[in-house]
Motif scaffolding. Structure first.
Motif, PDB file in Angstrom:
ATOM      1  N   ASN A 130      45.142 -11.291  -5.174  1.00 33.46           N
ATOM      2  CA  ASN A 130      44.013 -11.590  -4.838  1.00 33.46           C
ATOM      3  C   ASN A 130      43.855 -11.775  -3.467  1.00 33.46           C
ATOM      4  O   ASN A 130      44.841 -12.327  -2.810  1.00 33.46           O
ATOM      5  CB  ASN A 130      43.584 -12.833  -5.764  1.00 33.46           C
ATOM      6  N   ALA A 131      42.544 -11.846  -2.606  1.00 38.74           N
ATOM      7  CA  ALA A 131      42.376 -12.127  -1.267  1.00 38.74           C
ATOM      8  C   ALA A 131      40.945 -12.235  -1.092  1.00 38.74           C
ATOM      9  O   ALA A 131      40.331 -11.419  -1.960  1.00 38.74           O
ATOM     10  CB  ALA A 131      43.357 -11.620  -0.364  1.00 38.74           C
ATOM     11  N   ARG A 132      40.550 -12.721  -0.091  1.00 37.98           N
ATOM     12  CA  ARG A 132      38.961 -12.586   0.171  1.00 37.98           C
ATOM     13  C   ARG A 132      38.677 -11.148   0.645  1.00 37.98           C
ATOM     14  O   ARG A 132      37.595 -10.554   0.252  1.00 37.98           O
ATOM     15  CB  ARG A 132      38.584 -13.457   1.340  1.00 37.98           C
TER      16      ARG A 132
ATOM     17  N   GLY B  42      44.841 -19.851   1.818  1.00 37.46           N
ATOM     18  CA  GLY B  42      45.105 -20.332   3.157  1.00 37.46           C
ATOM     19  C   GLY B  42      45.214 -21.799   3.474  1.00 37.46           C
ATOM     20  O   GLY B  42      44.672 -22.372   2.710  1.00 37.46           O
ATOM     21  N   GLY B  43      45.792 -22.312   4.636  1.00 39.82           N
ATOM     22  CA  GLY B  43      46.182 -23.390   4.811  1.00 39.82           C
ATOM     23  C   GLY B  43      44.947 -23.881   5.923  1.00 39.82           C
ATOM     24  O   GLY B  43      44.287 -23.023   6.533  1.00 39.82           O
TER      25      GLY B  43
ATOM     26  N   SER C 194      53.975 -26.564   0.997  1.00 39.99           N
ATOM     27  CA  SER C 194      54.381 -26.568   2.548  1.00 39.99           C
ATOM     28  C   SER C 194      55.616 -27.666   2.635  1.00 39.99           C
ATOM     29  O   SER C 194      55.625 -28.638   1.804  1.00 39.99           O
ATOM     30  CB  SER C 194      53.245 -27.258   3.280  1.00 39.99           C
TER      31      SER C 194
ATOM     32  N   THR D 283      54.577 -15.241   9.631  1.00 35.40           N
ATOM     33  CA  THR D 283      53.430 -14.615   9.000  1.00 35.40           C
ATOM     34  C   THR D 283      52.288 -14.939  10.116  1.00 35.40           C
ATOM     35  O   THR D 283      52.329 -15.544  11.121  1.00 35.40           O
ATOM     36  CB  THR D 283      53.045 -15.246   7.597  1.00 35.40           C
ATOM     37  N   ASP D 284      51.071 -14.423   9.633  1.00 36.83           N
ATOM     38  CA  ASP D 284      49.735 -14.315  10.520  1.00 36.83           C
ATOM     39  C   ASP D 284      49.465 -15.893  10.560  1.00 36.83           C
ATOM     40  O   ASP D 284      49.259 -16.521  11.708  1.00 36.83           O
ATOM     41  CB  ASP D 284      48.461 -13.870   9.802  1.00 36.83           C
ATOM     42  N   ARG D 285      49.699 -16.868   9.652  1.00 35.93           N
ATOM     43  CA  ARG D 285      49.617 -18.322   9.825  1.00 35.93           C
ATOM     44  C   ARG D 285      50.467 -18.807  11.069  1.00 35.93           C
ATOM     45  O   ARG D 285      50.007 -19.704  11.631  1.00 35.93           O
ATOM     46  CB  ARG D 285      49.659 -18.942   8.429  1.00 35.93           C
TER      47      ARG D 285
ATOM     48  N   ILE E   2      39.420 -17.918  -3.808  1.00 32.91           N
ATOM     49  CA  ILE E   2      40.164 -18.576  -5.028  1.00 32.91           C
ATOM     50  C   ILE E   2      39.741 -19.882  -4.932  1.00 32.91           C
ATOM     51  O   ILE E   2      40.107 -20.730  -5.724  1.00 32.91           O
ATOM     52  CB  ILE E   2      41.599 -18.358  -4.923  1.00 32.91           C
TER      53      ILE E   2
ATOM     54  N   ALA F 160      47.276 -12.985  -1.794  1.00 34.94           N
ATOM     55  CA  ALA F 160      48.560 -12.118  -1.574  1.00 34.94           C
ATOM     56  C   ALA F 160      48.323 -10.911  -0.803  1.00 34.94           C
ATOM     57  O   ALA F 160      49.188  -9.904  -1.237  1.00 34.94           O
ATOM     58  CB  ALA F 160      49.120 -11.959  -3.099  1.00 34.94           C
TER      59      ALA F 160
ATOM     60  N   ASN G 256      48.120 -19.971  -4.288  1.00 30.84           N
ATOM     61  CA  ASN G 256      48.450 -19.984  -2.941  1.00 30.84           C
ATOM     62  C   ASN G 256      46.957 -19.767  -2.444  1.00 30.84           C
ATOM     63  O   ASN G 256      46.034 -19.299  -3.324  1.00 30.84           O
ATOM     64  CB  ASN G 256      49.266 -18.620  -2.431  1.00 30.84           C
TER      65      ASN G 256
ATOM     66  N   ALA H 143      38.257 -12.076  -3.782  1.00 34.05           N
ATOM     67  CA  ALA H 143      37.381 -13.224  -4.184  1.00 34.05           C
ATOM     68  C   ALA H 143      38.002 -14.456  -3.713  1.00 34.05           C
ATOM     69  O   ALA H 143      39.236 -14.228  -3.142  1.00 34.05           O
ATOM     70  CB  ALA H 143      37.714 -13.528  -5.754  1.00 34.05           C
TER      71      ALA H 143
ATOM     72  N   HIS I 151      57.547 -19.700   8.563  1.00 36.09           N
ATOM     73  CA  HIS I 151      57.786 -18.406   8.434  1.00 36.09           C
ATOM     74  C   HIS I 151      57.008 -17.294   9.142  1.00 36.09           C
ATOM     75  O   HIS I 151      55.799 -17.596   9.380  1.00 36.09           O
ATOM     76  CB  HIS I 151      57.577 -18.131   6.926  1.00 36.09           C
TER      77      HIS I 151
END
Ligand code: NAP
Length: 259
Positions: A37-39, A90-91, A140, A188-190, A66, A15, A88, A64, A186
């Motif tokens: 959370n995110a890495r 990453g894809g 998705s 986003t960066d993805r 996930i 997130a 959630n 962390a 959407h």
């Protein structure tokens, strides 16, 4: 509309930006205290600070991965018993059907199927004991209509969708509602990285790739993280107690289906 969740607590995975961030912001606006959370620690801590300052809620950042057991343990240690869970991650990367080996599938399953299932298994018992809980899984549009180059995503998310279909009905009687939110394209960066893939494959500019993808959406544009977050907050609200095991598509009309 008062969503009726002021003072509740939520874990929002993955997130620091994009759709997860949109969900975190909408929950914060409704008065929910968060673990996000995110890495990558830096951007995550910055996001936590910005959200806390903007909405006046408590936001704890847990850096962390996930998709790993250790990562999930860190997140759950910060908030063992949330009222709300937004799953959630990453894809997976795009490719062709013959590109992917067992290890690629295992990675996709870990991130996009087994991680959300493990998080649900960890938090559902306490939600059921309290007689109230909400879980939203970000999946998705590929669950309803396959995206050929995203075969790893199509496969892993189909597995999660099947699990949620059954599990949501097993826990609904305890006041716990689990639903899936299905993003179409959407901004986003993805989406930028998928635009880059199209630009490279077709030898066109990023602007042309984006216009080409936007033209496949009846709404004529990409969705926003804010719009996505608003639907997530509604599904996590007091008002959504009769919505069970649904797969809600936010895609500007891109999936051409009557139902
Ligand atoms: P994004 O803008 O790239 O953001 C991804 C977020 O997840 C970042 O905060 C990232 O931070 C975090 N993250 C990634 N892997 C993680 C992991 N293993 N553990 C913890 N955090 C992790 O992506 P998005 O567009 O919001 O997409 C979110 C999900 O929706 C993805 O699964 C994507 O495939 C799916 N989706 C997106 C679209 C779209 O058009 N945007 C469409 C359909 C489906 P770190 O990198 O620091 O970890």
């Amino acid at each position: 509309m008062d969503l009726g969740i002021k003072g509740k607590t939520a874990i929002v995975c993955a997130a620091s930006k994009g759709l997860g961030r949109g969900c975190a912001e909408a929950l914060a606006e409704a008065g929910v205290d968060l673990v996000i959370n995110a890495r990558s620690q830096g951007p995550l801590e910055q996001a936590a600070q910005e959200i806390a300052e903007k909405y006046g809620v408590q936001v704890t950042a847990v850096a962390a991965d996930i998709s790993t057991e250790e990562g999930r343990a860190k997140v759950l240690a910060a908030m063992p018993s949330p009222d709300i869970l937004v799953n959630n991650a990453g894809g997976p990367p795009p490719g062709m059907w013959h590109d992917w080996e067992r290890e690629d599938f295992i990675k996709a399953l870990d991130a996009n199927m087994l991680a959300p299932i493990a998080m649900m298994k960890a938090v559902l018992p306490a939600m059921m004991d309290r007689g109230w809980g909400r879980v939203v899984n970000i999946t998705s549009q590929s669950v309803k209509s396959p995206i050929a180059v995203l075969g790893l995503s199509n496969s892993a998310r189909a597995g999660l969708t099947g699990y949620v279909g059954g599990t949501s009905r097993q826990v609904a009687g305890s006041g716990v509602n689990i639903n899936n939110l299905l993003p179409g394209i959407h901004a986003t960066d993805r989406a930028i990285s998928l635009d880059q893939g199209v630009a490279k494959a077709e030898g066109i500019s990023m602007e042309a790739a984006r216009a080409q993808r936007a033209a496949t959406i009846p709404a004529g544009r990409y969705g926003t993280a804010e719009e996505f977050g608003a639907m997530c907050a509604f599904l996590c609200s007091e008002k959504a107690g009769f919505i069970v095991g649904q797969n809600i598509l936010l895609d500007g009309g891109a999936v051409n289906a009557t139902l």
